[in-house]
Design an enzyme around this catalytic site. Sequence first.
Site, PDB file in Angstrom:
ATOM      1  N   ASN A  45     -22.678  58.296 -24.043  1.00 11.33           N
ATOM      2  CA  ASN A  45     -23.097  57.067 -23.365  1.00 11.33           C
ATOM      3  C   ASN A  45     -24.560  56.747 -23.652  1.00 11.33           C
ATOM      4  OD1 ASN A  45     -20.590  56.749 -22.184  1.00 11.33           O
ATOM      5  ND2 ASN A  45     -21.205  57.490 -20.175  1.00 11.33           N
ATOM      6  N   ARG A 373      -9.530  47.008 -30.098  1.00  7.06           N
ATOM      7  CA  ARG A 373      -9.684  48.393 -30.531  1.00  7.06           C
ATOM      8  C   ARG A 373      -8.298  49.038 -30.504  1.00  7.06           C
ATOM      9  NH1 ARG A 373     -15.266  48.911 -29.884  1.00  7.06           N
ATOM     10  NH2 ARG A 373     -16.136  47.946 -28.007  1.00  7.06           N
ATOM     11  N   ARG A 403     -17.794  45.792 -31.297  1.00  9.51           N
ATOM     12  CA  ARG A 403     -18.901  46.684 -31.621  1.00  9.51           C
ATOM     13  C   ARG A 403     -18.443  48.123 -31.833  1.00  9.51           C
ATOM     14  NH1 ARG A 403     -22.877  45.611 -27.690  1.00  9.51           N
ATOM     15  NH2 ARG A 403     -24.185  44.411 -29.125  1.00  9.51           N
ATOM     16  N   HIS A 433     -11.597  39.060 -26.584  1.00 11.54           N
ATOM     17  CA  HIS A 433     -11.505  40.292 -25.806  1.00 11.54           C
ATOM     18  C   HIS A 433     -10.248  40.314 -24.943  1.00 11.54           C
ATOM     19  CE1 HIS A 433     -13.158  43.309 -22.780  1.00 11.54           C
ATOM     20  NE2 HIS A 433     -13.335  43.911 -23.937  1.00 11.54           N
ATOM     21  N   TYR A 466      -7.931  55.896 -19.816  1.00 18.22           N
ATOM     22  CA  TYR A 466      -8.495  54.792 -19.044  1.00 18.22           C
ATOM     23  C   TYR A 466      -7.462  54.272 -18.047  1.00 18.22           C
ATOM     24  CZ  TYR A 466     -12.011  54.273 -22.834  1.00 18.22           C
ATOM     25  OH  TYR A 466     -12.998  54.470 -23.750  1.00 18.22           O
ATOM     26  N   ARG A 562     -17.668  50.291 -11.738  1.00 22.20           N
ATOM     27  CA  ARG A 562     -17.895  51.554 -12.440  1.00 22.20           C
ATOM     28  C   ARG A 562     -19.294  51.629 -13.042  1.00 22.20           C
ATOM     29  NH1 ARG A 562     -17.354  52.780 -17.810  1.00 22.20           N
ATOM     30  NH2 ARG A 562     -16.203  50.859 -18.196  1.00 22.20           N
ATOM     31  N   HIS A 590     -11.220  51.459 -15.703  1.00 20.11           N
ATOM     32  CA  HIS A 590     -11.457  50.389 -16.674  1.00 20.11           C
ATOM     33  C   HIS A 590     -10.820  49.064 -16.278  1.00 20.11           C
ATOM     34  CE1 HIS A 590     -10.967  48.401 -20.735  1.00 20.11           C
ATOM     35  NE2 HIS A 590     -12.223  48.803 -20.817  1.00 20.11           N
TER      36      HIS A 590
END
Length: 689
Positions: A45, A373, A403, A433, A466, A562, A590
């Site tokens: 992170n 992803r 990214r 997204h 997640y 979160r 998530h």
Amino acid sequence: MSKSRLYHEKELSWLAFNERVLQEAEDKRNPLIERMRFLDIYSNNLDEFYKVRFADVKRRILINEERGSAIVTRHLLKHIQSKVAKQEQEFDMLYNSLLLEMAHNQIFLINERQISPRQQIWLRQYFQEHLRQYITPIIINSDTNLVEFLKDDYTYLAVEIINGDNVQYALLEIPSDKVARFVNLPPEMPKRRKCIVLIDNIIRYTLDELFKSFFDYDQLNAYSMKMTRDAEYDIATEMESSLIEIMSSTLKQRLTAEPVRFVYQREMPNEMVSVLRAKLGLSNNDSVIAGGRYHNFKDFIEFSNAGNKNLLNKPFIRLRHRWFDNFRNGFDTIRDRDILLYYPYYTFEHTLELLRQSSFDPNVLSIKINIYRVAKDSRIIDSVIHAAHNGKKVTVVVELQARFDEEANIYWAKRLTAAGVHVIFSAPGLKIHAKLFLISRMEKGQIMRYAHVGTGNFNEKTARLYTDYSLLTANADITNEVRRVFSFIENPYRPVTFDNLMVSPQNTRIKINALIDQEISNAQSGLSSGIILKINNLVDKEITDKLYDASNAGVKIRLLIRGMCSLVTGQPGYSENIQVTSIIDRFLEHDRVYVFVNAGNEKVFISSADWMTRNIDYRIEVAVQLIDSRLKQLVLKILDLQFNDTVKARYVDKDLKNNYVTSDSKCKIRAQLAVYEYLKSLETSKTML
């Protein structure tokens, strides 16, 4: 409270979030190996923080200096550096503490000075057979350009070659991308004692093997280091280039981007530090940190359990949604009723199987899906390619600007195109997204559509780690609008409207503001009101101000966030009716859920969008309202368990202190375990939501 203090700086809020991750490494209620892995998560992170957020602060300083207004941003930079330095000290102390606990469990992570004579022989052979071919020293001289040479976030050993009064420096890359970072040593007496060594220390031990052939020296010393680059890049706009060519070109910028952080072993001599700083062109705006002996703790996620099973989390069986067992295929199941899956408690196999069936079902006409992803060996990709081979009309929206996944997505785009799949991309600067697919099927002479609207990626790996929702529906009101979203993706500048979906950047801000305004009106009219929100990040100032307005009107607001939260709780006149908590536990929280009490007739949405300006105004995101009352109640029950967590929940208070939520009750609730047991009970009960 002054207007300037109405918001936490998002970077400081993010560091508070990562501190919660560090708390999990400290929490002795977690199994020992899992605590080591939380060190990995914290470290990974922090790497991304420097690549993205710290780099952004640095750019803002440079921009503001030109305008003569960099004082506030410089103050933020100093605050960040101070906070990180404190956390890194805690990290080092915690790591050493965990090493002692592992030793108590007969697991020893040893260094090159602790190996036995027998192990020395074995390690030299291991080096010759497995490591030497991947290691080529880079001798640092006046012409060496480290900015071009060093890889982002790789660990290096900086070697000091001392020969009398002459000192030379060299760098060795730790090849952890080619060889496992941890090596189990042969057992010794007592046999239950397990010894593990990092390849870093194998290389330290065998330095002479690398240098003796060509160098004269009296002494060799090695010190670890790593460098982090700015991850931003400018998107080139050559009109004659394809988007894949543009993205491939812009990715090269990241490879040679300016360093923003240099971490080195604190025992490194000052002269060596000065040489490396100069070679990297580091300024006072960059972060230079004296750290421990090891870097890239992201490899610790692969730390194997060499001890008892109780050093790891107990595995649990992922649930099957039993409604799928009542019908011969997934389409019959979804046509009968809307299905809501909550990962990782439910298996991802239902979604994978639906797409697999679609690839060869003779009644399926077309498949549209967007990927952001995906897993390395994606069965999703395999299914859509098989569908194209079987004559289906397949459209895949590939987000090339995801990214750190840009390179992988370029690969997928090329593979899909070669297979005959129609591949489309987002417009530069407008990321897609949303988590959607749409399957069109011929049934009894009419086209029937089936849609997926979710909160997480189509990724088999993250679906096991997640928490995310997937709605599978044949509801025509929703599927028609999902079809309209895909049309909007292909033609983002054509006017389009949505009634049942929130779609960024089209109507999300308008709808959120209207929903909050309705709660304010209800509170002022004496009707039941309230807002429940579960998201990853809340940093949009306009919406934050709107929540302050709602709080002042008497609307009770409960937020489960979160990550970053710019909203400041407990401030008279602003946030007296707002409580913010955060859960960090075994799974990464998530999913995004918005609930508006609406005078007792709750409106419940699941969404791909956090409440950040980028997600609302500059990305294509989708939220869907749950129409089926059974699914609404399911989500509300899960939220109730999460908001009553007394084991892993922390308050996000005005001082960002991360104090745990406590309860006088002897019955403690750990939300993630409670949610699993609740869903499990539904699958085994006679009645089912």
